[in-house]
Design a protein around this motif. Structure first.
Motif, PDB file in Angstrom:
ATOM      1  N   THR A 117       0.738  -1.299  -0.146  1.00  0.00           N
ATOM      2  CA  THR A 117       0.051  -0.170  -0.012  1.00  0.00           C
ATOM      3  C   THR A 117       0.878   1.278   0.144  1.00  0.00           C
ATOM      4  O   THR A 117       1.868   1.405   0.719  1.00  0.00           O
ATOM      5  CB  THR A 117      -1.011   0.078   1.304  1.00  0.00           C
ATOM      6  OG1 THR A 117      -0.354   0.100   2.308  1.00  0.00           O
ATOM      7  CG2 THR A 117      -1.899  -0.998   1.144  1.00  0.00           C
ATOM      8  N   PHE A 118       0.489   2.311  -0.704  1.00  0.00           N
ATOM      9  CA  PHE A 118       1.074   3.652  -0.764  1.00  0.00           C
ATOM     10  C   PHE A 118       1.112   3.953   0.554  1.00  0.00           C
ATOM     11  O   PHE A 118       2.272   4.726   1.232  1.00  0.00           O
ATOM     12  CB  PHE A 118       0.360   4.453  -1.652  1.00  0.00           C
ATOM     13  CG  PHE A 118       0.879   5.964  -1.756  1.00  0.00           C
ATOM     14  CD1 PHE A 118       2.278   5.951  -2.283  1.00  0.00           C
ATOM     15  CD2 PHE A 118       0.427   6.753  -1.088  1.00  0.00           C
ATOM     16  CE1 PHE A 118       2.935   7.319  -2.419  1.00  0.00           C
ATOM     17  CE2 PHE A 118       1.111   8.243  -1.071  1.00  0.00           C
ATOM     18  CZ  PHE A 118       2.164   8.440  -1.665  1.00  0.00           C
ATOM     19  N   SER A 119       0.035   3.848   1.349  1.00  0.00           N
ATOM     20  CA  SER A 119       0.017   4.688   2.973  1.00  0.00           C
ATOM     21  C   SER A 119       1.154   3.917   3.718  1.00  0.00           C
ATOM     22  O   SER A 119       1.435   4.819   4.807  1.00  0.00           O
ATOM     23  CB  SER A 119      -1.338   4.520   3.383  1.00  0.00           C
ATOM     24  OG  SER A 119      -1.737   2.861   3.520  1.00  0.00           O
ATOM     25  N   SER A 120       1.474   2.575   3.462  1.00  0.00           N
ATOM     26  CA  SER A 120       2.379   2.101   4.369  1.00  0.00           C
ATOM     27  C   SER A 120       3.877   2.597   4.213  1.00  0.00           C
ATOM     28  O   SER A 120       4.591   2.659   4.786  1.00  0.00           O
ATOM     29  CB  SER A 120       2.534   0.577   4.115  1.00  0.00           C
ATOM     30  OG  SER A 120       3.109   0.174   2.690  1.00  0.00           O
ATOM     31  N   VAL A 121       4.172   3.457   2.645  1.00  0.00           N
ATOM     32  CA  VAL A 121       5.464   3.760   2.426  1.00  0.00           C
ATOM     33  C   VAL A 121       5.415   5.255   2.488  1.00  0.00           C
ATOM     34  O   VAL A 121       6.515   5.769   2.857  1.00  0.00           O
ATOM     35  CB  VAL A 121       5.808   3.296   0.830  1.00  0.00           C
ATOM     36  CG1 VAL A 121       6.784   3.880   0.436  1.00  0.00           C
ATOM     37  CG2 VAL A 121       5.693   1.811   0.767  1.00  0.00           C
ATOM     38  N   TYR A 122       4.585   5.892   2.232  1.00  0.00           N
ATOM     39  CA  TYR A 122       4.549   7.367   2.425  1.00  0.00           C
ATOM     40  C   TYR A 122       4.994   7.743   3.611  1.00  0.00           C
ATOM     41  O   TYR A 122       6.029   8.882   3.417  1.00  0.00           O
ATOM     42  CB  TYR A 122       3.012   8.071   2.142  1.00  0.00           C
ATOM     43  CG  TYR A 122       2.853   9.494   2.196  1.00  0.00           C
ATOM     44  CD1 TYR A 122       3.552  10.197   1.133  1.00  0.00           C
ATOM     45  CD2 TYR A 122       2.214  10.067   3.145  1.00  0.00           C
ATOM     46  CE1 TYR A 122       3.363  11.592   1.190  1.00  0.00           C
ATOM     47  CE2 TYR A 122       2.155  11.432   3.328  1.00  0.00           C
ATOM     48  CZ  TYR A 122       2.647  12.192   2.223  1.00  0.00           C
ATOM     49  OH  TYR A 122       2.805  13.603   2.022  1.00  0.00           O
ATOM     50  N   PRO A 123       4.614   7.498   4.736  1.00  0.00           N
ATOM     51  CA  PRO A 123       5.589   8.144   5.794  1.00  0.00           C
ATOM     52  C   PRO A 123       6.893   7.724   5.992  1.00  0.00           C
ATOM     53  O   PRO A 123       7.525   8.780   6.454  1.00  0.00           O
ATOM     54  CB  PRO A 123       4.995   7.372   7.158  1.00  0.00           C
ATOM     55  CG  PRO A 123       3.545   6.767   6.525  1.00  0.00           C
ATOM     56  CD  PRO A 123       3.775   6.522   5.253  1.00  0.00           C
ATOM     57  N   HIS A 124       7.484   6.847   5.240  1.00  0.00           N
ATOM     58  CA  HIS A 124       8.834   6.792   5.138  1.00  0.00           C
ATOM     59  C   HIS A 124       9.537   7.553   4.263  1.00  0.00           C
ATOM     60  O   HIS A 124      10.632   8.182   4.593  1.00  0.00           O
ATOM     61  CB  HIS A 124       9.340   5.077   4.640  1.00  0.00           C
ATOM     62  CG  HIS A 124       8.796   4.172   5.522  1.00  0.00           C
ATOM     63  ND1 HIS A 124       9.456   4.067   6.814  1.00  0.00           N
ATOM     64  CD2 HIS A 124       7.863   3.410   5.662  1.00  0.00           C
ATOM     65  CE1 HIS A 124       8.657   2.938   7.619  1.00  0.00           C
ATOM     66  NE2 HIS A 124       7.918   2.722   6.658  1.00  0.00           N
ATOM     67  N   TYR A 125       8.818   8.071   3.207  1.00  0.00           N
ATOM     68  CA  TYR A 125       9.177   9.178   2.038  1.00  0.00           C
ATOM     69  C   TYR A 125       9.166  10.493   2.748  1.00  0.00           C
ATOM     70  O   TYR A 125      10.089  11.005   2.749  1.00  0.00           O
ATOM     71  CB  TYR A 125       8.106   9.169   0.903  1.00  0.00           C
ATOM     72  CG  TYR A 125       8.091   8.049   0.013  1.00  0.00           C
ATOM     73  CD1 TYR A 125       9.354   7.085  -0.141  1.00  0.00           C
ATOM     74  CD2 TYR A 125       6.745   7.781  -0.772  1.00  0.00           C
ATOM     75  CE1 TYR A 125       8.998   6.253  -1.045  1.00  0.00           C
ATOM     76  CE2 TYR A 125       6.807   6.994  -1.796  1.00  0.00           C
ATOM     77  CZ  TYR A 125       7.719   6.215  -1.766  1.00  0.00           C
ATOM     78  OH  TYR A 125       7.964   5.000  -2.677  1.00  0.00           O
ATOM     79  N   VAL A 126       8.262  10.745   3.695  1.00  0.00           N
ATOM     80  CA  VAL A 126       8.313  12.030   4.573  1.00  0.00           C
ATOM     81  C   VAL A 126       9.458  12.118   5.347  1.00  0.00           C
ATOM     82  O   VAL A 126      10.156  12.920   5.508  1.00  0.00           O
ATOM     83  CB  VAL A 126       6.845  12.339   5.347  1.00  0.00           C
ATOM     84  CG1 VAL A 126       6.896  13.380   6.187  1.00  0.00           C
ATOM     85  CG2 VAL A 126       5.877  12.235   4.188  1.00  0.00           C
ATOM     86  N   LYS A 127       9.732  10.967   6.290  1.00  0.00           N
ATOM     87  CA  LYS A 127      10.694  10.889   7.103  1.00  0.00           C
ATOM     88  C   LYS A 127      12.203  11.068   6.439  1.00  0.00           C
ATOM     89  O   LYS A 127      12.899  11.699   6.839  1.00  0.00           O
ATOM     90  CB  LYS A 127      10.741   9.796   7.915  1.00  0.00           C
ATOM     91  CG  LYS A 127      11.816   9.471   9.015  1.00  0.00           C
ATOM     92  CD  LYS A 127      11.517   8.375   9.731  1.00  0.00           C
ATOM     93  CE  LYS A 127      12.651   8.387  10.991  1.00  0.00           C
ATOM     94  NZ  LYS A 127      12.784   6.886  11.610  1.00  0.00           N
TER      95      LYS A 127
END
Length: 121
Positions: A15-25
């Motif tokens: 899921t995109f939602s599982s990866v997105y926070p890692h992109y932000v961080k």
């Protein structure tokens, strides 16, 4: 170097939602902003902030995410190595699209100028 079926299959269900926070961080830890990340995602996919949040809320898979995206006409200019794979040699469309996004996030985190990231010359 071609990808394996197992490598390609993981993007179908991830899921995109599982990866997105890692992109932000990743980008924020390198001094870039979430707004810059959103600009990069918008450039690649055409999604505005509202559409992106809807995809996050519905826990859309990368398969759904990229089916709904309108890839930028210059996305094919994203080249180079990411996670041990040469992007231009990846044959599976979904894997290539996910790696485009990974590459753009990496470039942003590494401090590349925005006009270069967005392939504006």
């Amino acid at each position: 170097m071609t990808t394996t079926p197992e490598h390609d299959a993981k993007f179908v269900k991830m899921t995109f939602s599982s990866v997105y926070p890692h992109y932000v961080k990743k980008v924020e830890s390198k001094g870039r902003t979430k707004e810059e990340l959103l600009e990069v995602i918008h450039w690649l996919t055409g999604f505005d902030d509202k559409q992106l949040q809807e995809l996050i809320d519905e826990k859309a898979t990368f398969e759904t995410f990229f089916k709904r995206a309108k890839l930028h006409p210059n996305a094919h200019l994203i080249t180079g190595m990411i996670c041990g794979y040469r992007i231009e040699d990846i044959e599976t469309p979904l894997t290539k699209q996910a790696r485009y996004l990974d590459k753009l996030v990496d470039e942003l985190a590494k401090g590349r100028k925005m006009e270069k990231i967005l392939r504006q010359g």
